[in-house]
Scaffold this active site. Structure first.
Site, mmCIF file in Angstrom:
data_model
loop_
_atom_site.group_PDB
_atom_site.id
_atom_site.type_symbol
_atom_site.label_atom_id
_atom_site.label_comp_id
_atom_site.label_asym_id
_atom_site.label_seq_id
_atom_site.Cartn_x
_atom_site.Cartn_y
_atom_site.Cartn_z
ATOM 1 N N SER A 1 0.837 -1.204 0.000
ATOM 2 C CA SER A 1 0.000 0.000 0.000
ATOM 3 C C SER A 1 0.871 1.253 0.000
ATOM 4 O O SER A 1 2.086 1.179 0.214
ATOM 5 C CB SER A 1 -0.890 0.009 1.237
ATOM 6 O OG SER A 1 -0.085 0.288 2.370
ATOM 7 N N LYS A 2 0.208 2.359 -0.227
ATOM 8 C CA LYS A 2 0.912 3.634 -0.227
ATOM 9 C C LYS A 2 1.604 3.842 1.122
ATOM 10 O O LYS A 2 2.694 4.394 1.200
ATOM 11 C CB LYS A 2 -0.099 4.752 -0.483
ATOM 12 C CG LYS A 2 0.538 6.104 -0.649
ATOM 13 C CD LYS A 2 -0.487 7.162 -0.953
ATOM 14 C CE LYS A 2 -0.609 8.206 0.137
ATOM 15 N NZ LYS A 2 0.626 8.697 0.718
#
Ligand code: GLU
Length: 511
Positions: free
Chosen positions: A267-268
């Site tokens: 994920s970011k």
């Protein structure tokens, strides 16, 4: 006689934000598969969900693909025989197919309000159902054209009451689909919900638009992320109900890209936490103003980025790691894409960039380096810059490292590695460096070999070991304890400047 179907793949992102590297990997596999088979690669923007529309996201997607060199044969801005390629512009196309499903009894109108849907879920949860949904059981108790009389349905429609059209999932059927990566996948229809296909604002949902467009655009292979596998059985039913079974594309659902630790989807936040980008280009969220970094701005070369991405899930037949695009087209196959998730390794990503920088032609590197030199107020001939690039690229991971790795080629060192000076500079070192100044000054042909020979001579003349002064000499010349081949570096900087630097160091540290 069977006619081979032309290979046509599509990348079908929704413009809901920046493109995660997993999205670019999907586009890359679609692109490679199409190129490998002499087919077409399409870009289709799936923007039917207006609530999730993010301004600038489509432009970002297109720019990301172009930067990565994944040019599409048909799509927004390029055109093609099956356009438009933006679903919002295809709105009038879908109704006809929804009507076809309604007429055949494979879809139905539903008028339930949000409150009624929430109440149903609450009731079912209380009754012990784990994840209640609108399905073959609950639809019997809801407000839809299966439970209401025809007159009432017509009256509601005539009055303009908001509705949705849902697919009528059959009871007790087994739905099978073949996935190129996963083999046969089988699902009991009772596990599926009656997904919304169409809304009274005239917009289809993802499922409807996706299937209709894949059919109308003659897509032969649907290659997409594993998160879409649960939707595939519904899509298979839609192909069947619309009478398009013969035209159904083959499916390939790609494995997840996992966090560096290997647990869960990348994920970011992992990127923020570990300091690497998860998007292709820098992105500023138009609503929150939050910015995220991109591979392009972080200094990755597009071909390195492609090479990083292709290895996240696909494996060649041998241990080869570096591939040009043409080599990838040659080597790629969906059969060699694995089912299990691929761990993202940020250090390996840097290694790839380093390899690509090393392979880049010095002339190209020099052009890219010139702006940094200009910022430093340095104007120098291009050939010199090219030679510098040739020497330091072995040590660089990113273009932005070039100045710190090479500043001493352009000006005297401002700092010296004091540890080396302290450890290595004694009275004998002073004698040695003085001798070196003398010998270098007399050299008429100052090249790698002659400088090296002079260095050895200085040591012999004093009965010292040359190896003891090598690192000190490097620090005197460059300020740094390590760098490229010392004799190539010395030859490039040139005799006068080397002698100057030796003299300067003698003034500073001479004993
Ligand atoms: N619009 C979907 C997405 O955003 C496309 C999924 C598919 O390729 O079918 O990823």
């Amino acid at each position: 006689m069977s006619i081979e179907r032309r290979v046509r793949t599509r990348f079908a992102p929704s413009p809901t934000g920046p493109l995660h590297l997993g999205g670019v990997r999907t586009a890359l596999y679609c692109w490679l598969f199409a190129k490998k088979n002499g087919g077409d690669f399409l870009l289709r923007i799936e923007d039917t969900d207006q609530e999730r529309f993010v301004p600038g996201a489509e432009e970002y997607i297109i720019e990301s693909l172009n930067w990565a060199g994944l040019h599409y044969d048909e799509g927004p801005g390029v055109g093609g025989p099956h356009g438009p390629y933006r679903q919002s512009e295809r709105k009038p196309i879908y109704r006809k197919y929804v009507d076809q499903l309604l007429t055949a009894g494979h879809a139905y109108y539903a008028f339930d309000t949000k409150q009624e849907l929430d109440d149903m879920r609450e009731r079912m949860t209380k009754a012990g159902m784990v994840s209640p949904k609108y399905d073959h059981v609950t639809r019997e108790y809801m407000k839809n054209s299966l439970t209401l009389s025809k007159d009432e349905v017509d009256a509601r429609l005539a009055a303009g009451e908001p509705y949705v059209v849902r697919i009528k999932i059959p009871r007790n059927e087994e739905i099978r689909l073949h996935d190129i990566i996963r083999g046969w996948v089988s699902v009991r229809s009772n596990e599926l919900d009656d997904k919304v296909l169409f809304k009274s604002d005239g917009m289809p949902t993802y499922h409807m638009a996706n299937v209709v467009d894949d059919y109308l655009m003659n897509i032969s292979h649907v290659i997409r992320g594993e998160e879409w596998l649960p939707s595939a059985p519904t899509h298979v039913l839609l192909y069947k109900y619309l009478g398009w079974e013969d035209q159904m594309p083959q499916f390939a659902h790609l494995p997840l890209i996992l966090k560096p630790e290997g647990n869960g989807k990348l994920s970011k936040r992992d990127g923020d936490r570990l300091g690497f980008p998860v998007f292709s280009l820098n992105w500023t969220d138009p609503f929150s103003g939050e910015t995220s970094s991109g591979y392009r701005e972080a200094g990755y070369l597009p071909d390195a980025y492609i090479n990083i991405l292709v290895m996240l899930g696909w494996h060649p037949t041998d241990n080869k790691e570096l591939f040009t695009k043409d080599e990838l087209i040659e080597a790629f196959s969906l059969e060699r894409v694995s089912k299990s998730g691929a761990k993202f390794d940020p250090e390996k990503a840097k290694w790839y960039n380093h390899q690509y920088l090393k392979m880049t032609d010095n002339a190209i590197l020099a052009e890219a380096f010139l702006p940094q030199l200009k910022d430093q107020g340095i104007e120098i001939n291009l050939e010199y810059v090219q030679n510098v690039c040739g020497l330091i690229k072995e040590k660089a991971t990113f273009m932005k490292d070039f100045w710190s790795l090479s500043s001493y080629f352009f000006k005297k060192p401002e700092h010296y590695d004091e540890k080396v000076i302290e450890k290595k500079w004694d009275a004998e070192a002073s004698l040695f460096l003085s001798a070196l100044i003398n010998i270098f000054s007399t050299l008429t042909d100052f090249k790698s070999e002659s400088a090296h020979k002079g260095f050895e001579e200085a040591a012999v003349s004093l009965n010292l070991k040359s190896g003891n002064y090598m690192q000190l000499f490097r620090v005197v010349v460059s300020g740094q304890a390590s760098g490229p081949s010392i004799w190539d570096m010395v030859a490039l900087i040139g005799k006068d400047e080397i002698v100057n630097r030796l003299q300067l160091a003698m003034q500073l540290y001479g004993k």
